[in-house]
Design an enzyme around this catalytic site. Structure first.
Site, PDB file in Angstrom:
ATOM      1  CG  HIS A   1      -1.898   1.144   1.203  1.00  0.00           C
ATOM      2  ND1 HIS A   1      -3.253   0.954   1.427  1.00  0.00           N
ATOM      3  CD2 HIS A   1      -1.750   2.467   0.998  1.00  0.00           C
ATOM      4  CE1 HIS A   1      -3.867   2.114   1.341  1.00  0.00           C
ATOM      5  NE2 HIS A   1      -2.979   3.055   1.077  1.00  0.00           N
TER       6      HIS A   1
ATOM      7  CG  HIS B   1      -0.752   7.105  -1.228  1.00  0.00           C
ATOM      8  ND1 HIS B   1      -1.953   7.310  -1.864  1.00  0.00           N
ATOM      9  CD2 HIS B   1      -1.039   6.394  -0.105  1.00  0.00           C
ATOM     10  CE1 HIS B   1      -2.928   6.756  -1.153  1.00  0.00           C
ATOM     11  NE2 HIS B   1      -2.397   6.193  -0.084  1.00  0.00           N
TER      12      HIS B   1
ATOM     13  CE  LYS C   1      -7.775   2.073  -1.000  1.00  0.00           C
ATOM     14  NZ  LYS C   1      -6.706   2.980  -0.647  1.00  0.00           N
TER      15      LYS C   1
ATOM     16  CG  HIS D   1     -10.036   4.570   2.879  1.00  0.00           C
ATOM     17  ND1 HIS D   1      -8.843   5.238   3.032  1.00  0.00           N
ATOM     18  CD2 HIS D   1     -10.848   5.046   3.865  1.00  0.00           C
ATOM     19  CE1 HIS D   1      -8.923   6.081   4.042  1.00  0.00           C
ATOM     20  NE2 HIS D   1     -10.132   5.985   4.569  1.00  0.00           N
TER      21      HIS D   1
ATOM     22  CG  HIS E   1      -5.179   2.332   5.557  1.00  0.00           C
ATOM     23  ND1 HIS E   1      -6.541   2.277   5.737  1.00  0.00           N
ATOM     24  CD2 HIS E   1      -5.007   3.027   4.410  1.00  0.00           C
ATOM     25  CE1 HIS E   1      -7.139   2.923   4.759  1.00  0.00           C
ATOM     26  NE2 HIS E   1      -6.232   3.379   3.938  1.00  0.00           N
TER      27      HIS E   1
ATOM     28  CG  ASP F   1      -1.811   4.867   3.769  1.00  0.00           C
ATOM     29  OD1 ASP F   1      -1.778   5.276   2.592  1.00  0.00           O
ATOM     30  OD2 ASP F   1      -2.684   5.235   4.578  1.00  0.00           O
TER      31      ASP F   1
HETATM   32  O1  DOR Z   1      -3.827   9.651   5.260  1.00  0.00           O
HETATM   33  C1  DOR Z   1      -4.090   9.296   4.133  1.00  0.00           C
HETATM   34  N1  DOR Z   1      -3.476   9.829   3.068  1.00  0.00           N
HETATM   35  N2  DOR Z   1      -5.023   8.371   3.961  1.00  0.00           N
HETATM   36  C2  DOR Z   1      -5.476   8.039   2.735  1.00  0.00           C
HETATM   37  O2  DOR Z   1      -6.337   7.206   2.651  1.00  0.00           O
HETATM   38  C3  DOR Z   1      -4.957   8.725   1.536  1.00  0.00           C
HETATM   39  C4  DOR Z   1      -3.629   9.267   1.779  1.00  0.00           C
HETATM   40  C5  DOR Z   1      -3.184  10.261   0.726  1.00  0.00           C
HETATM   41  O3  DOR Z   1      -3.346   9.970  -0.461  1.00  0.00           O
HETATM   42  O4  DOR Z   1      -2.658  11.287   1.105  1.00  0.00           O
HETATM   43 ZN    ZN Z   2      -3.441   5.052   1.288  1.00  0.00          ZN
END
Ligand code: DOR
Ligand code: ZN
Length: 355
Positions: A20, A22, A109, A146, A184, A257
């Site tokens: 997971h 980003h 997702k 999520h 998460h 995450d």
């Molecule tokens: O804290 C988070 N940031 N939770 C999420 O689900 C998305 C993520 C983000 O893309 O910044």
């Molecule tokens: Zn995330």
């Protein structure tokens, strides 16, 4: 917490994957990706870009941008981004099936609309995607969720538990062979949901949810760099997450995450949710498993359970973690005046990675 004294000083595990992650786009992508690629072989790439990754064409182009952003040295030949489809009310089963068959999609997702950063185009009613779930169940495509409701009248600390009650229980009941990851996970209810369900249901657990509880958000003042969604919960939940992560159960696996935002977007009147943990994620997980006296289960959590769930082989390479000092970087420039701040910036950790 100090670790039991008979814990080993080094541990060798399969090279881990991040299930997971980003990585964003543009200058931010170029800045943050090397931290993940240094350690992790594969990563499930979250699709919540400003223009969400909703089609195989967008995923292919994003994948290319990720590969182009890798540093030139060795990791470029090793790191594999696994792309995910951002589900909307309009997503059709045929596009998912085709993209999965072509190897473009590793998973899809589900963001409930407006649950978090970049979720405005998400799903308005998770119970309505039955044709999508039916197809994903048939083809063995994992559904990554999520799991938070968005109703303003549900307390933010209860949103995961209510999502499970209202939606997840129904989805796994109606689609018992659907592969589901509760992303998460942050609550004892989430852990129980995963442990009690005999089907192909799993959860990722972040390093930061194993380390901080909700007090950390207000330690001496408001701490925007500790704010993420789902938000950290009470201590009892953190302890339950630590138990689950370190238990050796293959239903729980590593997903950082890591979610970078420019410092100016975090330290703002309406600061963004997201914790950037990529620079020291593996060292943080090692610390937690050490503290729990469970280093023997780190390989299951970080190196084996994720691939098994996704129907992949563990990585052939291994890494060794050893007691030693790792200094978490301070703010990292992303170009212009902007920078990102890693989780625990400037802190020294007591584990290091030796390739
Ligand atoms: O804290 C988070 N940031 N939770 C999420 O689900 C998305 C993520 C983000 O893309 O910044
Ligand atoms: Zn995330």
């Amino acid at each position: 917490m100090s670790p039991p004294s008979d814990n080993p000083d080094t541990i060798t595990i399969h090279r881990p994957d991040d299930w997971h992650l980003h990585v964003r786009d543009g200058a931010m992508l170029k800045t943050v990706l090397p931290y993940t690629a240094r350690v992790f072989a594969r990563a499930i790439i979250m699709p919540n870009l400003p223009d969400p990754v909703t089609t195989p064409a967008k995923a292919g182009a994003y994948r290319r941008r990720i590969l182009d952003a890798l540093p030139d040295e060795g990791v470029a030949s090793r790191f594999l981004p696994l792309m995910t489809c951002y589900l909307t009310d309009e997503t059709g089963p045929a596009m998912l099936e085709e993209g999965f068959a072509d190897g473009v999609w590793a998973a899809a997702k589900l963001y409930p609309a407006h649950a978090t950063t970049g979720s405005a185009d998400g799903v308005t009613d998770p119970l309505k995607l039955t044709a999508v779930y039916e197809k994903m169940q048939e083809i063995g495509m994992p559904l990554l969720i999520h799991g938070e409701v968005t109703d303003p009248d549900v307390d933010i600390f209860d949103r995961e538990a209510v999502f499970i009650e209202r939606y997840l229980n129904r989805i796994v009941r109606d689609f018992p062979s659907l592969k589901v990851v509760l992303e998460h996970v942050t609550t004892r209810e989430g852990v129980a949901f995963v442990e009690d369900h005999s089907g192909p249901v799993a959860a990722t657990i972040t390093a930061h949810h194993l380390i901080i509880n909700r007090n950390a958000l207000f330690e001496g003042g408001i701490r925007p760099h500790r704010y993420c969604l789902p938000v950290a919960k009470r201590e009892e939940h953190r302890l339950e997450l630590r138990r689950a992560a370190t238990s050796g159960s293959p239903k729980f696996f590593l997903g950082t995450d890591s979610a970078p935002h420019a410092i100016g977007d975090k330290e703002a009147d309406c600061g963004c949710a997201g914790i950037f943990s990529a620079p020291t994620a593996m060292e943080l997980y090692a610390r937690v498993f050490d503290e729990e006296g469970a280093l023997e289960h780190l390989d299951t959590f970080a190196g084996q359970a994720g691939p098994a769930f996704y129907g992949l082989e563990p990585n052939h390479e291994h890494i060794t973690l050893a007691r030693g000092e790792t200094v978490t970087p301070g703010n990292i420039d992303i170009g212009g005046e902007a920078a990102v701040q890693p989780f625990g910036a400037g802190r020294t950790l007591n584990w290091e990675i030796r390739d």
